[in-house]
Design a protein around this motif. Structure first.
Motif, PDB file in Angstrom:
ATOM      1  N   VAL A   1       0.880  -1.179   0.000  1.00 16.36           N
ATOM      2  CA  VAL A   1       0.000   0.000   0.000  1.00 16.36           C
ATOM      3  C   VAL A   1       0.910   1.220   0.000  1.00 16.36           C
ATOM      4  O   VAL A   1       1.337   1.691   1.057  1.00 16.36           O
ATOM      5  N   PRO A   2       1.251   1.747  -1.190  1.00 12.78           N
ATOM      6  CA  PRO A   2       2.226   2.836  -1.245  1.00 12.78           C
ATOM      7  C   PRO A   2       1.865   4.043  -0.387  1.00 12.78           C
ATOM      8  O   PRO A   2       2.734   4.614   0.290  1.00 12.78           O
ATOM      9  N   ARG A   3       0.602   4.459  -0.384  1.00 16.53           N
ATOM     10  CA  ARG A   3       0.237   5.653   0.373  1.00 16.53           C
ATOM     11  C   ARG A   3       0.420   5.469   1.867  1.00 16.53           C
ATOM     12  O   ARG A   3       0.741   6.419   2.583  1.00 16.53           O
ATOM     13  N   ALA A   4       0.215   4.246   2.354  1.00 11.79           N
ATOM     14  CA  ALA A   4       0.373   3.968   3.785  1.00 11.79           C
ATOM     15  C   ALA A   4       1.786   3.491   4.121  1.00 11.79           C
ATOM     16  O   ALA A   4       2.109   3.326   5.298  1.00 11.79           O
ATOM     17  N   ARG A   5       2.615   3.247   3.090  1.00 13.24           N
ATOM     18  CA  ARG A   5       3.981   2.729   3.253  1.00 13.24           C
ATOM     19  C   ARG A   5       3.986   1.364   3.944  1.00 13.24           C
ATOM     20  O   ARG A   5       4.893   1.021   4.687  1.00 13.24           O
ATOM     21  N   GLU A   6       2.976   0.572   3.663  1.00 13.23           N
ATOM     22  CA  GLU A   6       2.914  -0.806   4.175  1.00 13.23           C
ATOM     23  C   GLU A   6       3.653  -1.714   3.202  1.00 13.23           C
ATOM     24  O   GLU A   6       3.225  -1.891   2.063  1.00 13.23           O
ATOM     25  N   PHE A   7       4.766  -2.293   3.682  1.00 18.86           N
ATOM     26  CA  PHE A   7       5.566  -3.139   2.793  1.00 18.86           C
ATOM     27  C   PHE A   7       5.325  -4.627   3.020  1.00 18.86           C
ATOM     28  O   PHE A   7       5.716  -5.460   2.195  1.00 18.86           O
ATOM     29  N   ALA A   8       4.680  -4.959   4.141  1.00 23.70           N
ATOM     30  CA  ALA A   8       4.408  -6.364   4.446  1.00 23.70           C
ATOM     31  C   ALA A   8       3.290  -6.441   5.477  1.00 23.70           C
ATOM     32  O   ALA A   8       2.992  -5.465   6.172  1.00 23.70           O
ATOM     33  N   HIS A   9       2.663  -7.592   5.570  1.00 20.36           N
ATOM     34  CA  HIS A   9       1.741  -7.842   6.675  1.00 20.36           C
ATOM     35  C   HIS A   9       1.723  -9.331   7.005  1.00 20.36           C
ATOM     36  O   HIS A   9       1.960 -10.184   6.142  1.00 20.36           O
ATOM     37  N   LEU A  10       1.462  -9.603   8.285  1.00 22.84           N
ATOM     38  CA  LEU A  10       1.368 -10.968   8.793  1.00 22.84           C
ATOM     39  C   LEU A  10      -0.095 -11.306   8.998  1.00 22.84           C
ATOM     40  O   LEU A  10      -0.829 -10.573   9.663  1.00 22.84           O
ATOM     41  N   HIS A  11      -0.531 -12.415   8.406  1.00 25.47           N
ATOM     42  CA  HIS A  11      -1.932 -12.809   8.491  1.00 25.47           C
ATOM     43  C   HIS A  11      -2.279 -13.372   9.872  1.00 25.47           C
ATOM     44  O   HIS A  11      -1.388 -13.756  10.629  1.00 25.47           O
ATOM     45  N   PRO A  12      -3.573 -13.426  10.205  1.00 23.09           N
ATOM     46  CA  PRO A  12      -3.980 -13.928  11.527  1.00 23.09           C
ATOM     47  C   PRO A  12      -3.501 -15.348  11.797  1.00 23.09           C
ATOM     48  O   PRO A  12      -3.073 -16.084  10.895  1.00 23.09           O
ATOM     49  N   GLY A  13      -3.608 -15.752  13.072  1.00 24.42           N
ATOM     50  CA  GLY A  13      -3.035 -17.007  13.527  1.00 24.42           C
ATOM     51  C   GLY A  13      -3.531 -18.238  12.813  1.00 24.42           C
ATOM     52  O   GLY A  13      -2.792 -19.221  12.677  1.00 24.42           O
ATOM     53  N   TYR A  14      -4.774 -18.237  12.339  1.00 27.68           N
ATOM     54  CA  TYR A  14      -5.283 -19.425  11.632  1.00 27.68           C
ATOM     55  C   TYR A  14      -4.596 -19.622  10.286  1.00 27.68           C
ATOM     56  O   TYR A  14      -4.718 -20.683   9.668  1.00 27.68           O
ATOM     57  N   ASP A  15      -3.868 -18.612   9.828  1.00 31.19           N
ATOM     58  CA  ASP A  15      -3.182 -18.650   8.537  1.00 31.19           C
ATOM     59  C   ASP A  15      -1.668 -18.664   8.771  1.00 31.19           C
ATOM     60  O   ASP A  15      -0.991 -19.646   8.486  1.00 31.19           O
ATOM     61  N   GLY A  16      -1.131 -17.551   9.282  1.00 32.41           N
ATOM     62  CA  GLY A  16       0.280 -17.491   9.656  1.00 32.41           C
ATOM     63  C   GLY A  16       1.239 -17.157   8.545  1.00 32.41           C
ATOM     64  O   GLY A  16       2.452 -17.048   8.777  1.00 32.41           O
ATOM     65  N   SER A  17       0.748 -16.981   7.322  1.00 34.67           N
ATOM     66  CA  SER A  17       1.620 -16.572   6.214  1.00 34.67           C
ATOM     67  C   SER A  17       1.766 -15.061   6.209  1.00 34.67           C
ATOM     68  O   SER A  17       1.143 -14.349   7.004  1.00 34.67           O
ATOM     69  N   LEU A  18       2.580 -14.577   5.290  1.00 33.10           N
ATOM     70  CA  LEU A  18       2.756 -13.140   5.111  1.00 33.10           C
ATOM     71  C   LEU A  18       2.532 -12.768   3.659  1.00 33.10           C
ATOM     72  O   LEU A  18       2.713 -13.603   2.762  1.00 33.10           O
TER      73      LEU A  18
END
Length: 309
Positions: free
Chosen positions: A215-232
């Motif tokens: 998300v360029p405007r928010a400068r989000e370069f990564a996110h970690l998914h909730p525990g039932y998933d655990g991927s990024l």
């Protein structure tokens, strides 16, 4: 007519035309900027290469009908499995209960995919297609990715993209989040693009290009998914993204190279302490890219695939 050399070409084929389009793109992936395989099969018996990561960084659209009795089901299933798995392609997939015919729903999604893909190509240009050779990972011990052991986890083919099997233990997810949250300049909060409960990693002063952010405007370069998933999900330079997929550490996002940055990938959650080290290094590479570091990756020219000869 034949398109002039260097002119972007996007292929689309229905039924028998799908096999023709698929054969062309498998024979020479770097010639095209995308391919749509509609209610048909890839030409597996035509002698074209159907090798792992053959279509790395090449966006693909595939549509099938569950009640299609014209194309043998085993060929449809093989096409679906290859495109969403071994091919390495960012694959936007559509299934409906129809038979052998384009439906209004599939046509709408095809139009969205074509528009998004061509907009990306016209605005940013295509990225190199093919199997990356000798991709450097300065943030990984030894400077290169090893192959992830075991089978590829099950991943949802629809949006939201989720890891559905072989998930990371909760304690490793938390240790990973603690490590990557401590990278220089990183802040965290609810993701601006993912499912509820996903934790976003932001680099507000990152000097990297817009392609380095989910998300360029928010400068989000990564996110970690909730525990039932655990991927990024995270953004990488295109060569590193393709190398990651080729070594089994993740899979492209279906919208990569269209609605989203070309290097938008899912990284599978770590299953043990050794994988935690590797996944931490992968996130660090994404952080370096977002930071604007000049040595985030260094790739040799694409290695020719001997099976194409």
């Amino acid at each position: 007519d034949v398109a002039a050399a260097g002119r972007p070409v996007l292929l689309a084929g229905f039924s028998g035309g799908a096999a023709f389009a698929g054969g062309l793109v498998l024979a020479d992936p770097s010639r095209y900027v995308g391919a749509a395989v509609l209610y048909g099969t890839l030409p597996f018996d035509a002698g074209v290469p159907v090798t792992p990561s053959r279509l790395a960084n090449l966006p693909v659209f595939v549509a099938q009908g569950d009640a299609d009795h014209v194309i043998p089901r085993e060929l449809l299933d093989r096409t679906w499995t290859y495109l969403l798995g071994e091919s390495g392609a960012p694959t936007w997939a559509h299934r409906d209960p129809s038979g052998h015919g384009i439906t209004p729903a599939s046509l709408r999604q095809l139009a969205e995919w074509v528009q998004a893909r061509l907009s990306q190509v016209l605005e940013r240009g295509p990225v190199p297609v093919g199997v990356p050779a000798d991709v450097a990972w300065p943030t990984i011990a030894g400077g290169a990715l090893a192959h992830r052991t075991g089978a590829r986890p099950d991943v949802a083919w629809s949006i939201p993209q989720q890891q559905q099997s072989d998930n990371a233990p909760t304690e490793l997810q938390e240790e990973l989040f603690a490590r990557v949250s401590a990278l220089p300049g990183v802040s965290s909060g609810p993701s601006r693009i993912s499912v509820p409960g996903a934790r976003g990693l932001l680099l507000e002063n990152g000097a990297g290009p817009d392609e380095a952010f989910l998300v360029p405007r928010a400068r989000e370069f990564a996110h970690l998914h909730p525990g039932y998933d655990g991927s990024l999900h995270l953004a990488l330079p295109a060569a590193q993204a393709a190398d990651l997929v080729a070594h089994g550490w993740g899979t492209p996002h279906p919208w990569a190279g269209g609605r989203l940055t070309p290097g938008f990938v899912m990284v599978f959650g770590p299953r043990d302490a050794a994988e935690l080290e590797v996944v931490t290094g992968i996130v660090a590479a994404s952080h370096a890219y977002a930071s604007g570091a000049r040595d985030t990756e260094s790739a040799a020219p694409l290695r020719p695939d001997p099976s194409a000869n």
